[in-house]
Design a protein around this motif. Structure first.
Motif, PDB file in Angstrom:
ATOM      1  N   ARG A  51       0.850  -1.190   0.000  1.00 25.71           N
ATOM      2  CA  ARG A  51       0.000   0.000   0.000  1.00 25.71           C
ATOM      3  C   ARG A  51       0.886   1.240   0.000  1.00 25.71           C
ATOM      4  O   ARG A  51       1.922   1.289   0.660  1.00 25.71           O
ATOM      5  CB  ARG A  51      -0.893   0.009   1.244  1.00 25.71           C
ATOM      6  CG  ARG A  51      -1.744   1.261   1.376  1.00 25.71           C
ATOM      7  CD  ARG A  51      -2.420   1.358   2.723  1.00 25.71           C
ATOM      8  NE  ARG A  51      -3.532   0.429   2.843  1.00 25.71           N
ATOM      9  CZ  ARG A  51      -3.527  -0.648   3.592  1.00 25.71           C
ATOM     10  NH1 ARG A  51      -2.443  -0.952   4.291  1.00 25.71           N
ATOM     11  NH2 ARG A  51      -4.573  -1.442   3.668  1.00 25.71           N
TER      12      ARG A  51
ATOM     13  N   HIS B  35       0.276  -4.745   2.896  1.00 26.08           N
ATOM     14  CA  HIS B  35      -1.107  -4.280   2.743  1.00 26.08           C
ATOM     15  C   HIS B  35      -2.028  -4.866   3.789  1.00 26.08           C
ATOM     16  O   HIS B  35      -3.018  -4.238   4.181  1.00 26.08           O
ATOM     17  CB  HIS B  35      -1.621  -4.648   1.345  1.00 26.08           C
ATOM     18  CG  HIS B  35      -2.098  -6.066   1.234  1.00 26.08           C
ATOM     19  ND1 HIS B  35      -1.231  -7.122   1.095  1.00 26.08           N
ATOM     20  CD2 HIS B  35      -3.347  -6.604   1.275  1.00 26.08           C
ATOM     21  CE1 HIS B  35      -1.921  -8.244   1.039  1.00 26.08           C
ATOM     22  NE2 HIS B  35      -3.194  -7.962   1.135  1.00 26.08           N
TER      23      HIS B  35
ATOM     24  N   GLN C 242      -9.738   5.165   0.948  1.00 23.96           N
ATOM     25  CA  GLN C 242     -10.173   3.853   0.454  1.00 23.96           C
ATOM     26  C   GLN C 242     -11.539   3.934  -0.208  1.00 23.96           C
ATOM     27  O   GLN C 242     -11.752   3.392  -1.302  1.00 23.96           O
ATOM     28  CB  GLN C 242     -10.214   2.855   1.607  1.00 23.96           C
ATOM     29  CG  GLN C 242     -10.448   1.410   1.172  1.00 23.96           C
ATOM     30  CD  GLN C 242      -9.205   0.787   0.571  1.00 23.96           C
ATOM     31  OE1 GLN C 242      -8.094   1.114   0.952  1.00 23.96           O
ATOM     32  NE2 GLN C 242      -9.389  -0.118  -0.374  1.00 23.96           N
TER      33      GLN C 242
ATOM     34  N   ALA D 291      -1.151   7.451  -4.158  1.00 24.34           N
ATOM     35  CA  ALA D 291      -1.782   6.363  -3.423  1.00 24.34           C
ATOM     36  C   ALA D 291      -1.862   5.110  -4.280  1.00 24.34           C
ATOM     37  O   ALA D 291      -2.144   5.168  -5.474  1.00 24.34           O
ATOM     38  CB  ALA D 291      -3.180   6.767  -2.955  1.00 24.34           C
ATOM     39  N   ARG D 292      -1.566   4.004  -3.627  1.00 18.96           N
ATOM     40  CA  ARG D 292      -1.863   2.684  -4.189  1.00 18.96           C
ATOM     41  C   ARG D 292      -2.707   1.957  -3.148  1.00 18.96           C
ATOM     42  O   ARG D 292      -2.314   1.816  -1.999  1.00 18.96           O
ATOM     43  CB  ARG D 292      -0.609   1.872  -4.482  1.00 18.96           C
ATOM     44  CG  ARG D 292      -0.955   0.458  -5.037  1.00 18.96           C
ATOM     45  CD  ARG D 292       0.241  -0.470  -5.023  1.00 18.96           C
ATOM     46  NE  ARG D 292       1.243  -0.028  -5.982  1.00 18.96           N
ATOM     47  CZ  ARG D 292       2.549  -0.009  -5.746  1.00 18.96           C
ATOM     48  NH1 ARG D 292       3.010  -0.372  -4.539  1.00 18.96           N
ATOM     49  NH2 ARG D 292       3.393   0.397  -6.663  1.00 18.96           N
ATOM     50  N   LEU D 293      -3.882   1.509  -3.556  1.00 23.21           N
ATOM     51  CA  LEU D 293      -4.824   0.885  -2.638  1.00 23.21           C
ATOM     52  C   LEU D 293      -5.053  -0.562  -3.030  1.00 23.21           C
ATOM     53  O   LEU D 293      -5.096  -0.891  -4.223  1.00 23.21           O
ATOM     54  CB  LEU D 293      -6.160   1.633  -2.645  1.00 23.21           C
ATOM     55  CG  LEU D 293      -6.116   3.145  -2.413  1.00 23.21           C
ATOM     56  CD1 LEU D 293      -7.521   3.727  -2.522  1.00 23.21           C
ATOM     57  CD2 LEU D 293      -5.514   3.468  -1.051  1.00 23.21           C
ATOM     58  N   ILE D 294      -5.201  -1.405  -2.024  1.00 15.68           N
ATOM     59  CA  ILE D 294      -5.583  -2.789  -2.266  1.00 15.68           C
ATOM     60  C   ILE D 294      -7.090  -2.849  -2.142  1.00 15.68           C
ATOM     61  O   ILE D 294      -7.666  -2.482  -1.109  1.00 15.68           O
ATOM     62  CB  ILE D 294      -4.888  -3.755  -1.271  1.00 15.68           C
ATOM     63  CG1 ILE D 294      -3.422  -3.917  -1.631  1.00 15.68           C
ATOM     64  CG2 ILE D 294      -5.553  -5.120  -1.315  1.00 15.68           C
ATOM     65  CD1 ILE D 294      -2.560  -2.713  -1.432  1.00 15.68           C
TER      66      ILE D 294
ATOM     67  N   GLN E 176      -7.555  -5.641   6.340  1.00 13.26           N
ATOM     68  CA  GLN E 176      -6.650  -4.500   6.424  1.00 13.26           C
ATOM     69  C   GLN E 176      -7.139  -3.679   7.619  1.00 13.26           C
ATOM     70  O   GLN E 176      -8.267  -3.197   7.604  1.00 13.26           O
ATOM     71  CB  GLN E 176      -6.696  -3.687   5.135  1.00 13.26           C
ATOM     72  CG  GLN E 176      -6.495  -4.523   3.866  1.00 13.26           C
ATOM     73  CD  GLN E 176      -6.746  -3.734   2.598  1.00 13.26           C
ATOM     74  OE1 GLN E 176      -6.164  -2.674   2.394  1.00 13.26           O
ATOM     75  NE2 GLN E 176      -7.619  -4.234   1.738  1.00 13.26           N
TER      76      GLN E 176
END
Length: 617
Positions: A396, A423, A448, A462-465, A538
């Motif tokens: 993340r 993550h 999110q 941002a990198r979101l799972i 998470q």
């Protein structure tokens, strides 16, 4: 040969003059007769009957039916890669006709906008929306402004969109592609703003009552003019785009190629230019007009609605011999109905665009608002968690994250980074009061939620799972009727967490177990921490149990624990940043000093209020 015979209304007499108006729409007098007067009376009677049986707020015509529309849609879907079907819009079409004839439909079209179809979502709105104050966020930060005018938008629909991230990942990706297009190409944003302004003018013209525009002919012309603006905005804009915006151009092109648009254009051109008159003025030395003469009259013979003067003379003469008696206003109204009738579906389709247009323009407004405060937003990268045994899930990334809810307090938030590599780590956040823990947790949840919707998020990068759900518990709302005390309420919160949390979902909890004594609270906290990882969620949890957090960091009972603490400056003041580790102190003494709760200050208050001796000694 009268060139306007193609404008005949079925069932209307073959009287030649009824096929055109020699002074079409140039009349500014009040129309004395409406072609739909009988129908209006019947609708009013049905409205009264419905109100008596179902309440005063009931519609006599349901704008959107529950069954899908016959053609499966109403115009292009701008929110989903795979179009979602509308409900039956026959009722909306009836209401559009009713409004065009002068019926009171103010506010009715909100029902159409509210019914904008949305893709299914696995997010349970009550599990997070109130804790994130989405309604307040939408009302304060998501504005639509076009050419200096701020529009009132349908905040209810926008709030529902933001609270319902689509299960279909392609829908969020398609929305992100639209936003990326609008940011990269300013002309596309201008096209979208032009279209939205035209749609709002169309709705305003339909909802205008007799008080705003007593001249029925002029009001109907205003509706037609606004409709033409919508069609032209659709057909002329949105070129060279592969995003969902391209569907708008296709819609406008199809509308403009039809015969109904040609009739509409002819009518409006005739209204604007029946004839050109050249005049000559003679002025005296004092500047006062001494003479006036018409030197030339040039009729707009290129327009099919205007036959020549000789033809008009013989047509009127023939009508008199055949015994026809009617006023110009009747001819005008009938012609306006002929032109409008085939365009009703186009009007409905344009009005149905309101919700999606507001979603994108309000998103751009949110971006503009943040950038004006010196804060960057982004369209996050969305990835799926890897299957067990597969390739590792990318970490993340949350950089430059901030909480836009602080805008409601006229506070410019301080952006920070969240250094959590894994993550699926269970992150324990510690630090002093007023250090930004709760605001950070709120910001993570907002990122999110907005990210999975396909909206800009309050973060520089941002990198979101992707998560199948969101559970947020930040504020424990007190209820005078609640049966449990603080401990019972806290235990019920934990129970609800395990009942509602799905594997892989994101859970945000603030001050877990703060409602009981430290010994019992630590036991419950440790139990929750040991059980949650089995669901592979998470999780971000804040706590004031610093001793417990330190023990868990030194000897983690489960894998995947991570710890963040509020960063302090050299004077032990929170920077509102976060670094790996566990806080050493809650800085209660500094908070107490800031709030005036020191021994010295309290003793001074006691001394001022203590009873003084009345003994003369």
């Amino acid at each position: 040969m009268p060139p306007s015979g193609n404008l005949r209304t079925p069932g209307v007499s073959e009287n030649p003059e009824m096929r055109y108006s020699p002074a079409v729409v140039r009349s500014r007098g009040r129309s004395k007769q409406f072609a739909g007067s009988v129908l209006r009376r019947r609708r009013q009677e049905r409205a009264r009957e419905a109100a008596e049986s179902a309440g005063e707020d009931a519609f006599y015509v349901q704008p959107v039916g529950e069954a899908p529309a016959a053609d499966g849609s109403s115009g292009p879907d701008l929110l989903h890669e795979t179009p979602r079907p509308w409900g039956d819009l026959a009722g909306t079409a009836e209401l559009v006709r009713f409004a065009y004839e002068g019926g009171d439909c103010a506010g009715v079209f909100d029902t159409l906008i509210d019914a904008t179809p949305l893709a299914p979502s696995s997010f349970d709105t009550p599990s997070f929306a109130s804790q994130l104050y989405l309604d307040d966020l939408v009302g304060h930060c998501f504005h639509v402004e076009v050419e200096g005018r701020v529009y009132d938008i349908n905040v209810g629909l926008l709030g529902r969109i933001l609270a319902a991230p689509p299960t279909d990942a392609d829908a969020a990706a398609a929305r992100q592609a639209v936003f990326a297009d609008l940011v990269a190409h300013s002309e596309l944003r201008s096209n979208l703003e032009r279209l939205y302004a035209a749609v709002r003018r169309l709705r305003g013209a339909l909802e205008a009552g007799r008080i705003e525009e007593p001249n029925s002919v002029r009001r109907k012309l205003t509706v037609l003019e606004a409709l033409k603006e919508c069609i032209d905005a659709l057909a002329d804009g949105f070129a060279d785009t592969d995003s969902l915006l391209g569907r708008l151009r296709a819609m406008g092109t199809a509308m403009r190629e039809g015969e109904a648009y040609a009739r509409l254009t002819e009518l409006l051109e005739f209204d604007d230019n029946m004839a050109t008159v050249d005049i000559r003025l003679r002025l005296g030395a004092d500047g006062v007009m001494r003479g006036f003469a018409i030197t030339k009259i040039q009729e707009n013979t290129a327009n099919a609605l205007l036959p020549g003067p000789v033809v008009r003379f013989f047509q009127r003469l023939a009508s008199l011999f055949r015994g026809y008696r009617y006023g110009e206003s009747q001819v005008v109204v009938r012609l306006l109905e002929v032109v409008f009738g085939p365009q009703v579906d186009a009007v409905v389709s344009c009005l149905a665009l309101t919700g999606p247009l507001e979603f994108y323009l309000a998103g751009l407004g949110f971006r503009d608002h943040c950038e004006q405060k010196g804060l960057g937003v982004c369209l996050p990268e969305l990835v799926d968690a890897s299957d067990p045994g597969g390739a590792p899930t990318p970490p993340r990334i949350l950089e430059g994250i901030f909480n836009p809810l602080l805008f409601l307090q006229d506070i410019v938030p301080v952006p920070c980074d969240v250094p959590v590599p894994a993550h699926d780590a269970l992150v324990v956040v510690t630090g002093p009061n007023s250090g930004g823990k709760t605001r950070l947790l709120q910001a993570i949840a907002l990122v999110q939620c907005l990210g999975q919707v396909g909206m800009f998020v309050p973060a520089g990068e941002a990198r979101l799972i992707r998560a199948p759900g969101l559970f947020v518990s930040l504020v424990i709302e007190q209820d005078a009727a609640q049966k449990e005390g603080r401990l019972g309420t806290e235990l019920m919160r934990i129970r609800r967490l395990f009942e509602e949390l799905e594997p892989g979902a994101l859970a945000i909890l603030d001050e877990l177990c703060s409602g009981t004594n430290p010994l019992e609270g630590e036991e419950i906290f440790e139990m929750v921490v040991s059980l949650l990882p089995r669901l592979q969620p998470q999780v971000f949890i804040s706590t004031h149990f610093l001793g417990l957090a330190a023990r868990l960091e030194a000897a983690p009972p489960v894998e995947g624990l991570a710890f963040l603490e509020v960063e302090l400056d050299d004077d032990e003041r929170p920077t509102f940043g976060f670094i790996p580790g566990v806080a050493k102190t809650s800085l209660a003494h500094k908070v107490a000093a800031r709030l005036g709760v020191t021994r010295e200050e309290l003793e001074a208050l006691v001394a001022d209020k203590a009873p003084r001796s009345t003994n003369g000694d």
